[in-house]
Motif scaffolding. Structure first.
Motif, PDB file in Angstrom:
ATOM      1  N   LEU A   1      -4.784   4.256 -11.327  1.00 33.54           N
ATOM      2  CA  LEU A   1      -4.112   3.098 -10.869  1.00 33.54           C
ATOM      3  C   LEU A   1      -4.311   1.537 -11.421  1.00 33.54           C
ATOM      4  CD1 LEU A   1      -3.783   3.892  -7.030  1.00 33.54           C
ATOM      5  CD2 LEU A   1      -2.291   4.116  -8.862  1.00 33.54           C
TER       6      LEU A   1
ATOM      7  N   ASN B   1      -0.587  17.318  -8.422  1.00 37.42           N
ATOM      8  CA  ASN B   1      -0.943  15.935  -8.616  1.00 37.42           C
ATOM      9  C   ASN B   1      -2.522  15.865  -8.668  1.00 37.42           C
ATOM     10  OD1 ASN B   1      -0.441  13.070  -8.815  1.00 37.42           O
ATOM     11  ND2 ASN B   1      -1.429  12.784  -6.666  1.00 37.42           N
TER      12      ASN B   1
ATOM     13  N   THR C   1      12.352   7.637  -6.789  1.00 40.75           N
ATOM     14  CA  THR C   1      12.018   7.862  -5.565  1.00 40.75           C
ATOM     15  C   THR C   1      11.132   6.986  -4.859  1.00 40.75           C
ATOM     16  OG1 THR C   1      11.698  10.141  -6.448  1.00 40.75           O
ATOM     17  CG2 THR C   1      10.922   9.690  -4.337  1.00 40.75           C
TER      18      THR C   1
ATOM     19  N   ASP D   1       9.724  15.763  -4.731  1.00 41.41           N
ATOM     20  CA  ASP D   1       9.930  14.860  -5.936  1.00 41.41           C
ATOM     21  C   ASP D   1       9.254  15.730  -7.022  1.00 41.41           C
ATOM     22  OD1 ASP D   1      10.631  12.190  -6.993  1.00 41.41           O
ATOM     23  OD2 ASP D   1       8.537  12.202  -7.418  1.00 41.41           O
ATOM     24  N   HIS D   2       8.392  16.321  -6.785  1.00 47.53           N
ATOM     25  CA  HIS D   2       7.637  17.366  -7.783  1.00 47.53           C
ATOM     26  C   HIS D   2       8.559  18.576  -8.097  1.00 47.53           C
ATOM     27  CE1 HIS D   2       4.230  14.731  -8.918  1.00 47.53           C
ATOM     28  NE2 HIS D   2       4.033  14.281  -7.673  1.00 47.53           N
TER      29      HIS D   2
ATOM     30  N   PRO E   1      13.957   1.617   2.345  1.00 46.79           N
ATOM     31  CA  PRO E   1      13.637   1.824   3.659  1.00 46.79           C
ATOM     32  C   PRO E   1      12.840   0.831   4.364  1.00 46.79           C
ATOM     33  CG  PRO E   1      13.556   4.079   2.735  1.00 46.79           C
ATOM     34  CD  PRO E   1      13.563   2.950   1.593  1.00 46.79           C
ATOM     35  N   GLY E   2      11.912   0.532   3.551  1.00 47.51           N
ATOM     36  CA  GLY E   2      10.770  -0.395   4.029  1.00 47.51           C
ATOM     37  C   GLY E   2      11.294  -1.848   4.043  1.00 47.51           C
TER      38      GLY E   2
ATOM     39  N   GLN F   1       3.042   5.508  -6.031  1.00 52.04           N
ATOM     40  CA  GLN F   1       2.408   5.897  -7.448  1.00 52.04           C
ATOM     41  C   GLN F   1       1.350   6.833  -7.617  1.00 52.04           C
ATOM     42  OE1 GLN F   1       1.775   1.671  -8.248  1.00 52.04           O
ATOM     43  NE2 GLN F   1       3.658   1.682  -9.418  1.00 52.04           N
ATOM     44  N   SER F   2       0.400   6.786  -6.550  1.00 50.60           N
ATOM     45  CA  SER F   2      -0.821   7.511  -6.808  1.00 50.60           C
ATOM     46  C   SER F   2      -0.444   8.952  -6.619  1.00 50.60           C
ATOM     47  CB  SER F   2      -1.750   7.305  -5.723  1.00 50.60           C
ATOM     48  OG  SER F   2      -1.485   7.661  -4.558  1.00 50.60           O
ATOM     49  N   PHE F   3       0.872   9.407  -6.173  1.00 47.99           N
ATOM     50  CA  PHE F   3       1.286  10.830  -5.784  1.00 47.99           C
ATOM     51  C   PHE F   3       2.144  11.076  -7.136  1.00 47.99           C
ATOM     52  CE2 PHE F   3      -0.397  10.729  -1.566  1.00 47.99           C
ATOM     53  CZ  PHE F   3      -0.958  11.956  -1.487  1.00 47.99           C
ATOM     54  N   GLY F   4       2.159  10.259  -7.850  1.00 50.37           N
ATOM     55  CA  GLY F   4       2.930  10.308  -9.128  1.00 50.37           C
ATOM     56  C   GLY F   4       4.492  10.657  -8.848  1.00 50.37           C
ATOM     57  N   LEU F   5       5.192   9.739  -7.957  1.00 48.61           N
ATOM     58  CA  LEU F   5       6.628   9.825  -7.728  1.00 48.61           C
ATOM     59  C   LEU F   5       7.248   9.199  -8.646  1.00 48.61           C
ATOM     60  CD1 LEU F   5       6.470   9.172  -3.587  1.00 48.61           C
ATOM     61  CD2 LEU F   5       6.126  11.286  -5.054  1.00 48.61           C
ATOM     62  N   ARG F   6       8.417   9.545  -9.003  1.00 48.66           N
ATOM     63  CA  ARG F   6       9.214   8.950  -9.954  1.00 48.66           C
ATOM     64  C   ARG F   6       9.812   7.594  -9.457  1.00 48.66           C
ATOM     65  NH1 ARG F   6      13.917  13.491 -10.183  1.00 48.66           N
ATOM     66  NH2 ARG F   6      13.314  13.504  -8.053  1.00 48.66           N
TER      67      ARG F   6
ATOM     68  N   SER G   1       0.863  -1.168  -0.084  1.00 48.53           N
ATOM     69  CA  SER G   1      -0.128   0.023   0.180  1.00 48.53           C
ATOM     70  C   SER G   1       0.860   1.137   0.102  1.00 48.53           C
ATOM     71  CB  SER G   1      -1.040  -0.014   0.994  1.00 48.53           C
ATOM     72  OG  SER G   1      -0.323  -0.029   2.452  1.00 48.53           O
ATOM     73  N   LEU G   2       2.054   0.984   0.480  1.00 48.40           N
ATOM     74  CA  LEU G   2       3.044   2.318   0.409  1.00 48.40           C
ATOM     75  C   LEU G   2       3.446   2.416  -1.127  1.00 48.40           C
ATOM     76  CD1 LEU G   2       5.180   1.688   3.837  1.00 48.40           C
ATOM     77  CD2 LEU G   2       3.041   3.263   3.368  1.00 48.40           C
TER      78      LEU G   2
ATOM     79  N   ARG H   1       1.890   1.797  -3.842  1.00 49.88           N
ATOM     80  CA  ARG H   1       0.732   2.187  -4.286  1.00 49.88           C
ATOM     81  C   ARG H   1       0.499   3.724  -4.066  1.00 49.88           C
ATOM     82  NH1 ARG H   1      -4.943   0.679  -2.944  1.00 49.88           N
ATOM     83  NH2 ARG H   1      -3.812   0.057  -0.971  1.00 49.88           N
ATOM     84  N   MET H   2       0.773   4.121  -2.665  1.00 52.64           N
ATOM     85  CA  MET H   2       0.505   5.159  -2.540  1.00 52.64           C
ATOM     86  C   MET H   2       1.589   6.189  -3.295  1.00 52.64           C
ATOM     87  SD  MET H   2       2.223   7.968  -0.483  1.00 52.64           S
ATOM     88  CE  MET H   2       3.628   7.137   0.325  1.00 52.64           C
TER      89      MET H   2
ATOM     90  N   TRP I   1       8.621   5.966   8.815  1.00 50.00           N
ATOM     91  CA  TRP I   1      10.108   6.195   9.058  1.00 50.00           C
ATOM     92  C   TRP I   1      10.305   7.636   8.825  1.00 50.00           C
ATOM     93  CZ3 TRP I   1       9.250   2.371   5.550  1.00 50.00           C
ATOM     94  CH2 TRP I   1       9.211   2.688   3.960  1.00 50.00           C
TER      95      TRP I   1
ATOM     96  N   PHE J   1      -6.209   6.964   1.471  1.00 56.76           N
ATOM     97  CA  PHE J   1      -6.439   5.655   1.751  1.00 56.76           C
ATOM     98  C   PHE J   1      -7.159   5.239   3.006  1.00 56.76           C
ATOM     99  CE2 PHE J   1      -2.720   5.932  -1.528  1.00 56.76           C
ATOM    100  CZ  PHE J   1      -3.301   5.193  -2.510  1.00 56.76           C
TER     101      PHE J   1
ATOM    102  N   ARG K   1      13.196   5.982  -1.716  1.00 59.62           N
ATOM    103  CA  ARG K   1      12.761   6.298  -0.611  1.00 59.62           C
ATOM    104  C   ARG K   1      11.522   5.596   0.247  1.00 59.62           C
ATOM    105  NH1 ARG K   1      15.248  11.652   0.294  1.00 59.62           N
ATOM    106  NH2 ARG K   1      16.972  11.037  -1.109  1.00 59.62           N
ATOM    107  N   ILE K   2      11.082   4.773  -0.567  1.00 62.85           N
ATOM    108  CA  ILE K   2       9.721   3.680   0.219  1.00 62.85           C
ATOM    109  C   ILE K   2      10.262   2.245  -0.015  1.00 62.85           C
ATOM    110  CG2 ILE K   2       7.623   2.888  -0.495  1.00 62.85           C
ATOM    111  CD1 ILE K   2       7.057   5.543  -2.004  1.00 62.85           C
TER     112      ILE K   2
END
Ligand SMILES: Nc1ncnc2c1ncn2[C@@H]1O[C@H](COP(=O)(O)OP(=O)(O)O)[C@@H](O)[C@H]1O
Ligand SMILES: [Mg+2]
Lengths: 270, 255
Positions: free
Chosen positions: B51, B71, A183, B98-99, A191-192, A175-180, A169-170, A172-173, B85, B77, A187-188
């Motif tokens: 998605l 965005n 990143t 990032d943006h 660390p996870g 991607q849903s914010f359009g992160l590169r 779910s992190l 997916r989050m 973290w 969610f 960043r996800i």
């Protein structure tokens, strides 16, 4: 239920059935086990019901260690061993983490590399020693290679397991914010996966120490492993145990180092 | 900007999840989607935000998103999806940086959204230090920070206890009243739907089809939990859903 008024009911506390199944580890218990074991051996060897041929007397081992340190031989043996551990372990762990992350992220890497890693994992790396000598020569390079190769496989397996376990779910989050893509990975995902990677590292480092001795079987003039093997071939049990003690301490130190890193890096865990 | 679904159907393998849905999400309004569990509400929301792609039908955006929207289609969610973290601030700044939002501007945005969600005192806290309600506030703040054209909320209050839910509903109403946003709000809770929805879309059980669309004209700020009109609407919705929910509950799970 009719006799409630006539009979005084029997009052007793509800029996406690919880508890257990939740080991905690008070520090002193671990130390106590060591102290008791050593005290027992010391007592046994002094009293004579343990022959000094079976197990050397702990105080003698300690004296040997002391001499080793005082004569400077400790350092001449420890330094090259640490170097081999450092170089071999770093190469193995770094490449292992990189490959593990790739397996965790890319279908092609997964399909291609998982069977390969499964095939390599159970090979006793010691058996490949002659091969490494042919490939890398009898010098340091073959020792680095052996240790690197041995730490590589367990690191790969624990790393891709850790990546698989990162909360989807992190991602997916992200991607849903359009992160590169980078990143999301750095960043996800990384660390996870860090908790799993670090606990895999504990195993890999222990394996690195085991392989250190194997690596020093081959033409190493100095090194803790070489020292142990020499003592072993002479049946010099005091020196053998002194060497083994050093390896154990090294293991404890490395594990504690990983523990410290975990504490620092994983403070966010509940 | 508006969103539009046309003839959307979807199957997972041979399980038909959604059947022929036409729906448009008007600007500045909150559209609630209700339906029994498993009827494809979350799936529909994933289509709306890109998605996932439906087996057939089209999902389109009508008009341009505001130029300063970082965005346009942004999710909130059910499980918050905060990075454990990173601090409250860090969770938001990750997305802004990032943006390519400059640090100084990002700080301003973060201060603004944290103030709007009553989180200013928790800027440096880690998620594990926050209650469920606070975590969802952070997720809402993060969504507001990117200035979305449409907020896509998937049961945002379902993981919270009923008191916290009440408080957050009030906060959402406040936020909307101060600056109206467009949102699709998925829930299975009818009380939430009548409190927050300008339009309530009732889905049937799987495969989800639109059963009825109920409009509520009372302004959000004037709605109270005891309003008889809303009470009646809720009863009506429940009458629509009851049989469906019962049947959905009795279904064997064979997927
Ligand atoms: N990725 C998936 N693969 C297969 N089946 C899925 C997937 N996601 C959801 N489903 C199925 O689709 C149906 C609708 O799911 P969902 O949209 O999550 O329902 P809701 O949110 O309304 O409870 C459920 O029966 C679920 O089991
Ligand atoms: Mg759902």
């Amino acid at each position: 239920m009719t006799d409630i008024a006539t009979q005084t009911p029997d009052v007793r506390p509800v029996e406690f059935r919880g508890g257990g199944f939740r080991p905690s580890s008070p520090r002193w218990v671990g130390a106590l086990v060591f102290v008791l074991l050593i005290a027992f051996l010391e007592w046994g060897t002094r009293a004579g019901f343990i022959s000094s041929l079976t197990v050397p007397r702990p105080s003698d081992v300690f004296l040997t260690l002391w001499d080793l340190a005082a004569s400077g031989a400790l350092w001449t043996n420890l330094a090259p061993s640490l170097m081999r551990l450092l170089v071999g372990g770093t190469i193995g762990a770094t490449v292992g983490i990189a490959v593990g992350v790739m397996i965790g992220l890319f279908s092609f890497a997964r399909a291609g590399l998982v069977p390969l890693v499964a095939a390599i994992f159970p090979i006793p790396k010691i058996a490949l020693l002659p091969l490494f000598v042919i490939w890398f020569g009898i010098d340091e390079a073959s020792k680095y290679a052996l240790i690197a190769f041995g730490t590589f496989t367990p690191t790969v397996v624990s790393t891709y397991g850790a990546v698989d376990n990162v909360d989807r779910s992190l991602i997916r989050m992200g991607q849903s914010f359009g992160l590169r893509w980078s990143t999301v990975v750095f960043r996800i995902v990384l660390p996870g996966a860090m908790p799993g990677i670090l606990s895999g590292l504990r195993v890999s480092l222990a394996i690195a120490i085991i392989l250190l001795v194997a690596a020093e079987m081959l033409g190493a003039e100095h090194g803790i492993g070489a020292y142990i093997l020499q003592a072993g071939s002479l049946y010099d049990l005091e020196r053998l145990f002194a060497g083994v003690t050093i390896l154990s301490l090294l293991g404890v130190l490395l594990s504690a180092a990983v523990g410290a890193v975990e504490k620092h890096v994983l403070g966010w865990r509940t | 900007m508006e969103l539009r679904l046309e003839g959307v159907s979807h199957c997972y393998g041979d399980v038909e999840v959604i059947r022929n849905i036409d729906l448009s999400i008007p600007k500045g309004r909150i559209v609630c989607i209700v339906g029994p569990s498993g009827c494809g509400k979350s799936t529909l929301l994933r289509f709306l935000g890109g998605l996932e792609r439906p087996t057939s039908g089209t999902v389109s955006q009508v008009g341009e998103p505001p130029a300063d929207s970082i965005n346009p289609l942004t999710y909130v969610f059910q499980d918050f999806a905060l990075l454990p973290w990173r601090t409250v601030e860090g969770n938001i700044s990750l997305i802004l940086s990032d943006h390519g939002v400059p640090k100084k501007r990002a700080d301003e945005i973060i201060s603004d959204v944290l103030a709007r969600t009553k989180l200013s005192d928790f800027r440096k806290a880690l998620p594990k230090q926050l209650s469920g309600g606070m975590k969802q506030r952070v997720a809402i703040a993060r969504a507001l920070a990117v200035n979305p054209a449409v907020l896509l909320m998937d049961e945002p209050l379902s993981a919270l206890d009923s008191q916290t839910r009440e408080l957050l509903m009030d906060d959402l109403v406040d936020l909307w009243t101060r600056s109206p946003f467009t949102a699709v709000y998925v829930t299975h809770n009818l009380a939430e739907a009548v409190r927050l929805g300008h339009q309530i879309v009732v889905l049937s059980r799987r495969p989800g089809k639109i059963n009825e669309v109920v409009e509520i004209d009372t302004p959000l700020a004037d709605r109270s939990a005891t309003d008889p009109e809303l009470e009646r609407t809720q009863q009506h919705l429940w009458a629509l859903m009851r049989a469906e929910a019962e049947a959905a509950d009795m279904e064997l799970i064979d997927d």
